[in-house]
Motif scaffolding. Sequence first.
Motif, mmCIF file in Angstrom:
data_model
loop_
_atom_site.group_PDB
_atom_site.id
_atom_site.type_symbol
_atom_site.label_atom_id
_atom_site.label_comp_id
_atom_site.label_asym_id
_atom_site.label_seq_id
_atom_site.Cartn_x
_atom_site.Cartn_y
_atom_site.Cartn_z
ATOM 1 N N MET A 78 43.724 -18.877 42.247
ATOM 2 C CA MET A 78 43.241 -19.884 41.983
ATOM 3 C C MET A 78 43.155 -20.228 40.503
ATOM 4 O O MET A 78 43.528 -19.376 39.704
ATOM 5 N N LYS A 80 40.769 -20.103 38.245
ATOM 6 C CA LYS A 80 40.313 -19.034 37.299
ATOM 7 C C LYS A 80 40.754 -17.785 37.950
ATOM 8 O O LYS A 80 41.372 -17.572 39.005
ATOM 9 N N LEU A 82 39.284 -15.022 38.676
ATOM 10 C CA LEU A 82 38.549 -14.489 39.772
ATOM 11 C C LEU A 82 38.513 -13.009 40.067
ATOM 12 O O LEU A 82 38.603 -12.751 41.385
ATOM 13 N N LEU A 84 37.183 -9.473 40.454
ATOM 14 C CA LEU A 84 35.815 -9.011 40.827
ATOM 15 C C LEU A 84 35.239 -8.028 39.531
ATOM 16 O O LEU A 84 35.971 -6.999 39.334
ATOM 17 N N PRO A 85 34.304 -8.512 38.729
ATOM 18 C CA PRO A 85 33.817 -7.783 37.812
ATOM 19 C C PRO A 85 33.459 -6.220 38.001
ATOM 20 O O PRO A 85 33.448 -5.334 36.951
ATOM 21 N N TYR A 86 33.000 -5.957 39.156
ATOM 22 C CA TYR A 86 32.632 -4.717 39.529
ATOM 23 C C TYR A 86 33.664 -3.783 40.046
ATOM 24 O O TYR A 86 33.189 -2.618 40.662
ATOM 25 N N LEU A 95 42.662 -5.260 46.493
ATOM 26 C CA LEU A 95 41.611 -5.879 47.524
ATOM 27 C C LEU A 95 42.526 -6.549 48.687
ATOM 28 O O LEU A 95 42.026 -6.578 49.915
ATOM 29 N N PRO A 96 43.567 -7.085 48.444
ATOM 30 C CA PRO A 96 44.389 -7.663 49.821
ATOM 31 C C PRO A 96 44.720 -6.703 50.867
ATOM 32 O O PRO A 96 44.513 -6.988 52.026
ATOM 33 N N LEU A 98 42.993 -3.844 51.123
ATOM 34 C CA LEU A 98 41.776 -3.362 51.807
ATOM 35 C C LEU A 98 41.209 -4.362 52.753
ATOM 36 O O LEU A 98 40.896 -3.801 53.977
ATOM 37 N N TYR A 127 37.730 -2.096 33.822
ATOM 38 C CA TYR A 127 37.239 -3.249 34.306
ATOM 39 C C TYR A 127 37.748 -4.597 33.763
ATOM 40 O O TYR A 127 38.114 -4.483 32.605
ATOM 41 N N ARG A 129 36.647 -7.092 32.429
ATOM 42 C CA ARG A 129 35.982 -7.774 31.058
ATOM 43 C C ARG A 129 36.523 -6.698 29.906
ATOM 44 O O ARG A 129 36.492 -7.200 28.813
ATOM 45 N N GLN A 130 37.119 -5.576 30.208
ATOM 46 C CA GLN A 130 37.764 -4.830 29.031
ATOM 47 C C GLN A 130 39.231 -5.264 28.961
ATOM 48 O O GLN A 130 40.073 -4.825 27.789
ATOM 49 N N ARG A 143 47.596 -9.148 41.959
ATOM 50 C CA ARG A 143 46.901 -9.278 43.464
ATOM 51 C C ARG A 143 47.378 -10.341 44.196
ATOM 52 O O ARG A 143 47.356 -9.883 45.505
#
Lengths: 244, 255
Positions: A78, A80, A82, A84-86, A95-96, A98, A127, A129-130, A143
């Motif tokens: 997409m 952005k 996107l 996941l920050p956590y 993720l795909p 999982l 993470y 944000r880093q 991803r």
Amino acid sequence: MAELEVSGITFAYEETPVLEDVTLALHEHELVSILGASGCGKTTLFHIISGLHKPQQGKVSLNGKDITGCPGQVSYMMQKDLLLPYRTIEDNVSLPLLLKGEKKKEARKKVSPYFEEFGLEGTQKKYPRQLSGGMRQRAALLRTYMFSKDVALLDEPFSALDTLTKSEMHRWYLDVMDKIHLSTLFITHDIDEAILLSDRIYLLTGKPGRVTEEIVIEEPRPRKREFNLTEEFLEYKRRILERL
Amino acid sequence: MKRKSPSITSKLLPAAAVLLLLALWQTASTAGLVPGFLLPSPVEVAKAFAEDFPLLMDNAWVTLLEAFIGLAAGILIGFVTAVLMDCFTWLYSAVYPLIVLTQTVPTVAIAPLLVLWFGYEMLPKVILIVIVTFFPITVSLLDGFRAADQDTISLLRSMGASRAQIFRYVKFPGALSSFFASLRISVSYAVVGAVISEWLGGFNGLGVYMTRVKKAFSFDKMFAVIFLISAISLLLMWGVNLLQRISMPWEEEHR
Ligand SMILES: Nc1ncnc2c1ncn2[C@@H]1O[C@H](COP(=O)(O)OP(=O)(O)OP(=O)(O)O)[C@@H](O)[C@H]1O
Ligand SMILES: [Mg+2]
């Protein structure tokens, strides 16, 4: 054989018509871009192709199979990133896998060989944000790629980047494309970017949006760096500007 | 990770303030400004604390157990309610006002009723704690679930994720920080709730100890138990902070 076929798509949000009779195709190993002004319905078209929205009319098919309104068939990145920050980068990228029911450990093992290719070495345990904007974008691309290695929809993947990072990403992307043979449908409103990267360009114009022109970029791959300074490039650009 | 000097001073200052206050109080008492039987000096309180230490610990254990069971039940019920209310919009509209209503009922008023209905054992205490902790937990979780980013949810849907997977990967982790904020409040609610319901009827616990020493006019012991209760609350809040740091490692870096 065409991999992805989109035919006669008409779509409206409640009363506002957004797309009218949009037809296009994406063949194997092609990079095709959809070029259009802001608000002409590009993202909406991708939501339809990915199965998130159901069109009022028309059909989307992948390798001959009707996938209209069925999510989970093509990779979709997409506008952005996107991430996941956590979750760490490796767990974001996994993720795909999982979601398809793979175990965490196996998913990590499967994604790890791609980190080098995507210029993400050493970011596995970090993470989002880093990371810098360019790296986040690459992670989001990886991803997307992990979801499916056939067809990817990329919604302005580089538009949030500064000019320097952007051209660096273009070069990198063309390199990677040559290696991984993904078929890509690519949204942009940057004409230079479209000419530089694509095999073909669809122009989406008007309200509601329609495909008004298909332009084939004949320049062979791998393209040389100076392509965007050549006479041919400017000719393509002139042609597109006339039509928009 | 890197503790800078401002955060050191921000910890030292309140500690200094507390020490100063204690010193003032002690001098006031020794100078005879306040009569000893009304306000015992800090030293006397400390003595009382040491004297009754085993008894205090026994009672504290009971109170803590009640608080823990009540809090655990409150979290469990709150979690289930929040998930159900997030799944079904009609349930949300039907139940949300009711949940707010339960919070307007004064705790101290229903506690005696609970004692009448459920006796002097642990049950009425646990129920009271559930009532006071359930609301903040439910509301914070629900807000967290509802604040989940719609685009992220779309992205997962485009990957063919089920509702349960969207919950697990997006909504639940996203609700954690507001959950911990409410848990910090809830632990002290739970301890205070346990003490209040022990006042109203029970065989042991810090609340029972309190009523006993009050009847004996042992003000020093009264203060000892008050300090113990707030120390317990503080310790528990610190525990929640620790738990939060462990379960949300992604927050660590930018603290
Ligand atoms: N969920 C929605 N409900 C109603 N209208 C919408 C919705 N999403 C988009 N629109 C409208 O549909 C039109 C097309 O939106 P879309 O996001 O597809 O444009 P876009 O071409 O991707 O634009 P941009 O280049 O700015 O991303 C816009 O006029 C927008 O206001
Ligand atoms: Mg868009």
